[in-house]
Motif scaffolding. Structure first.
Motif, short mmCIF file in Angstrom:
data_model
loop_
_atom_site.label_atom_id
_atom_site.label_comp_id
_atom_site.label_asym_id
_atom_site.label_seq_id
_atom_site.Cartn_x
_atom_site.Cartn_y
_atom_site.Cartn_z
N THR A 43 0.83 -1.20 0.00
CA THR A 43 0.00 0.00 0.00
C THR A 43 0.87 1.25 0.00
N HIS A 44 1.98 1.19 0.74
CA HIS A 44 2.90 2.33 0.81
C HIS A 44 3.54 2.59 -0.55
N THR A 45 4.07 1.55 -1.21
CA THR A 45 4.73 1.74 -2.50
C THR A 45 3.73 2.15 -3.57
N SER A 46 2.53 1.55 -3.56
CA SER A 46 1.52 1.88 -4.57
C SER A 46 1.08 3.34 -4.47
N SER A 47 0.83 3.81 -3.24
CA SER A 47 0.38 5.20 -3.07
C SER A 47 1.51 6.18 -3.35
N THR A 48 2.76 5.79 -3.09
CA THR A 48 3.90 6.64 -3.43
C THR A 48 4.02 6.81 -4.93
N ALA A 49 3.79 5.74 -5.67
CA ALA A 49 3.90 5.80 -7.12
C ALA A 49 2.72 6.51 -7.76
N ALA A 50 1.49 6.21 -7.33
CA ALA A 50 0.33 6.69 -8.09
C ALA A 50 -0.87 7.03 -7.23
N GLY A 51 -0.68 7.28 -5.95
CA GLY A 51 -1.81 7.69 -5.12
C GLY A 51 -2.36 9.04 -5.54
N ILE A 52 -3.67 9.23 -5.36
CA ILE A 52 -4.27 10.53 -5.71
C ILE A 52 -3.88 11.57 -4.67
N GLU A 53 -4.17 12.83 -4.95
CA GLU A 53 -3.83 13.92 -4.03
C GLU A 53 -4.79 13.93 -2.84
N LEU A 54 -4.21 13.92 -1.63
CA LEU A 54 -5.01 13.92 -0.40
C LEU A 54 -4.52 15.04 0.52
#
Length: 723
Positions: free
Chosen positions: A169-180
């Protein structure tokens, strides 16, 4: 791992069954032995066999190789702004068509970083699927698969693509997570959490569990991801065993087939630094990423009862409100009569100073201790990354630990308090962190590894609520975000940069994308890195410049095969990687200097003169009419000549070649000497590092104090650092 058969109507899986049946005999079913058929992107299979049965398979006609199944291990609010990719620049118009595939621990699909509001359906090229057992995809996470060749699940692990570790979850959101907006870790590091490619799609391939990441699962994930239609692969894991040849490495083999299909694999360098020749993922067709700091560090001060304030490094979310508690040295609470057990009564209600992170730390944490102060005597003067603990804690330098001990020994009732954490600006960033694995490559000295550095220290990104934010089972906190350090965190920064470039140039090859990232990198400060390019490669990622590099060093599958041959591989060993009819002529043995790589590495045998000749070809991807002039920087020990030193282009896509000659005196036990060659047309600066060295991998080597703080091996779990 061979190419798929070209004959129509041929079932690859049925061929695998037939092969197994001939070995197992009629009394056994191939279905019970077969684990995977790799039949979507390349040809191969994984099966449960005895050594004798594996030997029989290896002798069959058409079998390229048989290898045992081994395990690999797993290797933001501020980091993207620090890397120059501000909110206004992130999210190219074509980025929504880019699919980043992540081989990791899965993902938490309900995480707010993966909300698909405003997204249309997946791109038409997507051919993947979503395994919906305890999992739901959407138009952000467009695909999810999981693999477990062992079939064993431990603790709270779930047989689905759902992430129970937090890492994926950490690597996925670092690569392509939306803006929060307004994201933080319990109030620390508040800001806008986002990925580098916030509008890109995500495809999840869960290959890692608490026991590690099996080769069979990794290869099957590559097989599926290639056929599914991903554009970039992000692989934050690597072998935890010595690899002497590329064909022994499942990631190298899988990523070769990805490269063959136009997919760049970005992967982590490893967390075994600062030891030399510790870098993993050495394959020249992949982008190997080191971890560097950003301009933010987490501080938790220790305030002694005499008023001294000792600066510590920690992610401390617990507030003692300035209240002082008794302070003791942990060694005074050890009962040596009973196998060095901790005296629980002595640590209860106190702040404990521990000289090392050991099994006693866990004992102290679970016995009513108010707080813990840690120090590692092998660390640098100032620790360069922060740990997360389930109680008030901080990590201080050896010098400050001496001050604390002097205070404890000289005071009748020593007391202290640990202040709640805060963030300070790190003025010396970026700097490669101590744990990041170093070069040179233990497989190919002619290839400079790592390739690039990216933010990998104290990175705030998504997390699984099923996993505590620290290492400790006693930690009862649960949340959607965590601050983590590791080359695993650096890798998705480079993966997102690759996606950013791919969105702007969808027709570029993996080698061209990699070249653009490397030649446009920010130059790192060599005075802060004794290991120089063996620490940071070409430099720190610079996403906005990577989309317009001017020139690229391109390479094809044939170029890598030629590289294998010159590195001493023969036809048989080359085919262990390519799986096709590639061959090596007996006259091609030599150095790998002619691979069209965006850096130069010259290993010299001890006592020999410095001499090497490199041939490179650049492709113009900038303005059609442009002239580039070469300049170079190198210490006086080494003489460099570039011929020709001027390249004139009239068309986009035009290719020009040049030769680099490097000469110098005989050297003995010479550590790395480095410089760079720069091609410029006045607006583009195409920089390629050049290194000369001859200390051999594994030779005795001692870093200076600034580069010597290494995380003790017993504090690494599944390749994670600091969590």
């Amino acid at each position: 791992m061979g190419n798929l058969p070209q004959r129509e109507g041929l079932s690859v899986a049925s061929t695998h069954h037939t092969m197994l049946q001939s070995v197992l005999g009629s009394a056994f079913s191939p279905k019970e032995s077969l684990v995977y058929s790799y039949e979507r992107s390349f040809n191969g299979f994984a099966a449960k066999l005895t050594n004798k049965e594996a030997t029989k398979i290896a002798k069959m006609e058409g079998v390229v190789s048989v290898k045992p199944n081994r395990k690999a291990t797993l290797h933001t609010t501020r980091s993207w702004d620090f890397s120059g990719l501000s909110l206004g620049k992130a999210g190219a118009s074509q980025e929504g068509d880019i699919i980043i595939g992540l081989l990791d621990t899965g993902v938490w699909p309900e995480h707010p970083s993966f909300n698909d509001t405003g997204y249309g359906p997946p791109p038409a090229k997507w051919k993947g699927t979503c395994q919906t057992t305890n999992f739901t995809c959407n138009n952000k996470i467009i695909g999810a698969r999981y693999y477990n060749s062992e079939g064993y699940y431990d603790g709270n692990e779930i047989p689905s693509p759902r992430d129970t570790e937090g890492h994926g979850t950490h690597t996925s959101s670092t690569a392509a997570g939306i803006e929060l907006p307004g994201t933080s870790f319990y109030g620390l590091a508040e800001g806008v959490a986002r990925g580098g490619a916030p509008t890109a799609r995500i495809a999840v391939y869960k290959v890692c569990w608490s026991s590690g990441c099996d080769d069979a699962d990794i290869l099957k994930a590559f097989d599926d991801a290639i056929a599914d239609g991903v554009d970039i692969l992000s692989v934050s894991l690597g072998a935890n065993y010595y690899i002497s040849h590329y064909f022994e490495d499942s990631i190298a083999v899988g990523s070769f087939h990805a490269m063959r299909n136009g997919i760049l694999t970005s992967n982590s360098a490893g967390n075994e630094g600062p030891d030399p020749a510790s870098v993993s993922n050495n394959a020249p067709w992949t982008l190997t990423v080191a971890a560097s700091t950003i301009d933010r560090k987490f501080v938790a001060n220790l305030v002694l009862g005499n008023g001294q304030i000792l600066t510590g490094i920690a992610i401390n979310t617990f507030n003692l409100n300035g209240t002082s508690y008794p302070l003791i040295w942990g060694g005074d609470a050890v009962n040596y009569t009973f196998e060095e057990d901790i005296n629980h009564d002595m640590v209860a209600g106190k702040i404990v100073l521990c000289e090392s992170i050991s099994r006693h730390s866990h004992d102290i944490l679970s016995n009513g201790t108010v707080g813990i102060v840690l120090v590692q005597y092998i660390t640098a003067i100032n620790p360069d990354y922060a740990f997360n603990y389930p109680l008030p804690a901080t990590l201080i330098s050896p010098d400050d630990a001496k001050k604390a001990m002097d205070y404890i020994r000289s005071t009748k009732y020593p007391a202290a308090t640990i202040m709640v954490g805060e963030t300070w600006k790190d003025e010396v960033a970026p700097r490669v962190v101590s744990f990041s694995s170093r070069g040179p490559s233990s497989i190919s000295p002619d290839i400079l590894k790592p390739d690039i550095s990216a933010p990998g220290v104290d990175i705030l990104a998504g997390w699984s609520p099923l996993s505590p934010p620290s290492f400790y089972d006693e930690d009862t906190r649960s949340g959607f975000f965590n601050v983590v350090s590791g080359t695993s965190m650096a890798c998705p920064h480079a993966s997102a940069t690759a996606a950013y470039v791919k969105a702007a140039h969808p027709d570029w090859s993996p080698a061209a994308i990699k070249s653009a990232i490397m030649t446009s990198a920010y130059v790192m400060d060599p005075t802060r890195h004794r290991d120089l390019e063996f620490a940071y490669g070409s430099g720190h990622i610079n996403p906005t410049s990577a989309v317009d590099p001017g020139l690229v060093f391109d390479a094809s599958e044939a170029d890598y095969v030629d590289f294998f041959c010159k590195q001493g591989y023969n036809t048989t060993t080359v085919r262990l990687i390519t799986g096709d009819n590639s061959s090596c002529a007996s006259t091609t043995l030599g150095r790998g200097w002619d691979l069209n790589y965006p850096s130069f590495s010259l290993y010299v045998d001890d006592g020999q003169e410095i001499t090497g000749t490199f041939v490179r070809t650049v492709t113009n991807v900038g303005p059609p009419n442009s002239t580039y002039t070469a300049t170079w920087q190198m210490p006086s020990l080494v003489s460099v000549t570039v011929e020709p030193s001027v390249l004139a282009f009239s068309d986009v896509g035009e290719r020009k070649s040049f030769t680099v000659k490097v000469v110098g005196p005989a050297i003995t036990q010479q550590p790395i000497v480095s410089g760079a060659i720069i091609w410029s047309d006045g607006s583009h600066y195409v920089r390629t590092p050049l290194v000369v060295y001859n200390y051999y991998p594994g030779a005795p080597y001692t870093s200076d104090s600034e580069d010597s703080n290494s995380v003790p091996r017993n504090n690494r779990r599944n390749g994670f650092i600091g969590h």
